[in-house]
Design a protein around this motif. Structure first.
Motif, short mmCIF file in Angstrom:
data_model
loop_
_atom_site.label_atom_id
_atom_site.label_comp_id
_atom_site.label_asym_id
_atom_site.label_seq_id
_atom_site.Cartn_x
_atom_site.Cartn_y
_atom_site.Cartn_z
N GLU A 218 0.83 -1.20 0.00
CA GLU A 218 0.00 0.00 0.00
C GLU A 218 0.87 1.25 0.00
OE1 GLU A 218 -3.25 0.16 2.80
OE2 GLU A 218 -3.32 -2.03 2.91
N VAL A 219 0.47 2.22 -0.80
CA VAL A 219 1.18 3.49 -0.86
C VAL A 219 1.11 4.18 0.50
CG1 VAL A 219 1.19 5.78 -1.91
CG2 VAL A 219 0.70 3.78 -3.32
N GLY A 220 2.23 4.71 0.94
CA GLY A 220 2.26 5.46 2.19
C GLY A 220 2.87 4.72 3.35
N ILE A 221 3.09 3.40 3.22
CA ILE A 221 3.71 2.65 4.32
C ILE A 221 5.18 3.03 4.43
CG2 ILE A 221 4.37 0.37 5.14
CD1 ILE A 221 1.81 -0.73 3.90
N SER A 222 5.58 3.40 5.64
CA SER A 222 6.96 3.78 5.93
C SER A 222 7.60 2.73 6.81
CB SER A 222 6.99 5.15 6.63
OG SER A 222 8.20 5.34 7.32
N PHE A 223 8.80 2.27 6.44
CA PHE A 223 9.49 1.27 7.25
C PHE A 223 9.67 1.72 8.70
CE2 PHE A 223 11.84 -1.45 3.83
CZ PHE A 223 10.63 -1.72 3.23
N PRO A 224 10.24 2.93 8.96
CA PRO A 224 10.47 3.30 10.37
C PRO A 224 9.21 3.75 11.11
CG PRO A 224 11.23 5.06 8.93
CD PRO A 224 10.83 3.91 8.04
N GLU A 225 8.24 4.28 10.40
CA GLU A 225 7.08 4.87 11.06
C GLU A 225 5.92 3.89 11.24
OE1 GLU A 225 5.94 8.44 9.06
OE2 GLU A 225 7.97 9.27 9.12
N HIS A 226 5.89 2.81 10.45
CA HIS A 226 4.70 1.95 10.47
C HIS A 226 4.98 0.48 10.74
CE1 HIS A 226 3.17 5.30 7.67
NE2 HIS A 226 2.60 5.47 8.85
N ILE A 227 6.21 -0.01 10.50
CA ILE A 227 6.50 -1.43 10.70
C ILE A 227 7.47 -1.58 11.87
CG2 ILE A 227 7.33 -3.57 9.65
CD1 ILE A 227 6.73 -2.34 6.90
N PHE A 228 7.04 -2.34 12.88
CA PHE A 228 7.81 -2.46 14.12
C PHE A 228 8.10 -3.92 14.42
CE2 PHE A 228 5.11 1.30 14.32
CZ PHE A 228 6.06 2.29 14.54
N GLU A 229 9.39 -4.24 14.52
CA GLU A 229 9.81 -5.60 14.84
C GLU A 229 9.94 -5.73 16.36
OE1 GLU A 229 13.20 -2.89 14.50
OE2 GLU A 229 11.53 -3.34 13.15
N ASN A 230 9.47 -6.83 16.90
CA ASN A 230 9.65 -7.11 18.31
C ASN A 230 11.07 -7.63 18.54
OD1 ASN A 230 6.95 -6.43 19.09
ND2 ASN A 230 6.28 -8.35 18.17
N GLU A 231 11.57 -7.48 19.77
CA GLU A 231 12.93 -7.91 20.08
C GLU A 231 13.09 -9.41 19.78
OE1 GLU A 231 16.42 -8.11 20.31
OE2 GLU A 231 15.80 -6.10 20.92
N PHE A 232 14.25 -9.78 19.24
CA PHE A 232 14.48 -11.18 18.89
C PHE A 232 15.97 -11.48 18.89
CE2 PHE A 232 14.82 -8.85 14.95
CZ PHE A 232 15.82 -9.49 14.22
N ASP A 233 16.28 -12.77 18.93
CA ASP A 233 17.65 -13.26 18.84
C ASP A 233 17.84 -13.84 17.45
OD1 ASP A 233 20.06 -14.60 18.99
OD2 ASP A 233 19.65 -15.52 20.93
N VAL A 234 18.85 -13.40 16.73
CA VAL A 234 19.09 -13.87 15.37
C VAL A 234 19.22 -15.39 15.33
CG1 VAL A 234 20.75 -13.85 13.47
CG2 VAL A 234 20.05 -11.70 14.50
N ALA A 235 19.81 -15.97 16.35
CA ALA A 235 20.03 -17.43 16.37
C ALA A 235 18.72 -18.21 16.38
CB ALA A 235 20.87 -17.82 17.58
N ALA A 236 17.62 -17.57 16.79
CA ALA A 236 16.33 -18.25 16.88
C ALA A 236 15.74 -18.56 15.51
CB ALA A 236 15.36 -17.43 17.71
N GLY A 237 16.02 -17.71 14.54
CA GLY A 237 15.49 -17.93 13.20
C GLY A 237 14.05 -17.52 13.01
#
Length: 208
Positions: A156-175
């Motif tokens: 959708e037009v207008g979606i901003s990576f920093p302003e609209h999509i939020f990743e929860n904390e994670f460990d890279v090793a978990a996959g």
């Protein structure tokens, strides 16, 4: 044969990878393209982009599809004519397609130092605290892939990576990890799986 590997993500979702070793002429001769695809291909100025584009068609043919089975909607989102969901990505020497009975989005990115220079533009820097430089590059690449994959699902037009999509904390090793899209007064949740493919990160996102 440069078909590299398949990854079974779940019982109805598989990702397929092509490691590009052919030159662009050999790839072009090996695929059948419909007119609209040929027009798009001829407009590409980068040979690397051409190779990635053609390698996607090689993957389709490897799976029994052809370019004629693939179409794009007005937003540029790919669709297969048998109703299965498809998502596409390519980066440097790899192309990838993912086919599923469920809606999903994928991204494939090469791990490179420069992602740390742009990281403050798209992620919360707290995610990279207390990590080595190599771990920071990997985690930042995963986070970029998470956002790109979710964007491909929503498209959708207008979606901003920093302003609209939020990743929860994670460990890279978990996959795996989770993320949320906050957009148009709605909160949508996603589950994420990610994998190392040589020096690349492959990410697949699913809506919850």
């Amino acid at each position: 044969m440069p078909f590299y590997k398949a990854i079974s993500i779940n019982e109805s979702t598989t990702a397929y990878f092509w490691k590009i070793s052919e030159d662009v002429t050999d790839l072009f001769r090996a695929v059948s393209l419909k007119d609209v695809t040929l027009f798009r291909y001829e407009g590409m100025k980068s040979e690397s982009h051409q190779k990635g584009f053609l390698a996607v068609r090689m993957l389709l043919q490897h799976l029994g599809y052809t370019d004629y089975d693939l179409s794009y909607d007005e937003q540029g989102k790919p669709h297969l004519n048998d109703g299965k969901h498809i998502s596409i990505s390519h980066s440097h020497e790899f192309s990838c397609i993912c086919i599923s009975d469920s809606l999903m989005g994928i991204d494939l990115e090469k791990c490179k130092d420069k992602i740390l220079r742009i990281a403050p533009r798209f992620l919360e820097m707290k995610h990279l605290e207390n990590l080595s430089d190599t771990e920071k590059i990997q985690k930042a690449t995963v986070i970029w892939g998470v956002k790109e994959s979710i964007f491909k699902i929503k498209n959708e037009v207008g979606i901003s990576f920093p302003e609209h999509i939020f990743e929860n904390e994670f460990d890279v090793a978990a996959g795996n990890c989770s993320a949320e899209l906050h957009f148009n007064n709605q909160i949508e949740k996603f589950t994420i799986q990610f994998y190392n493919i040589e020096e690349y990160i492959f990410v697949c996102a699913f809506p919850k």
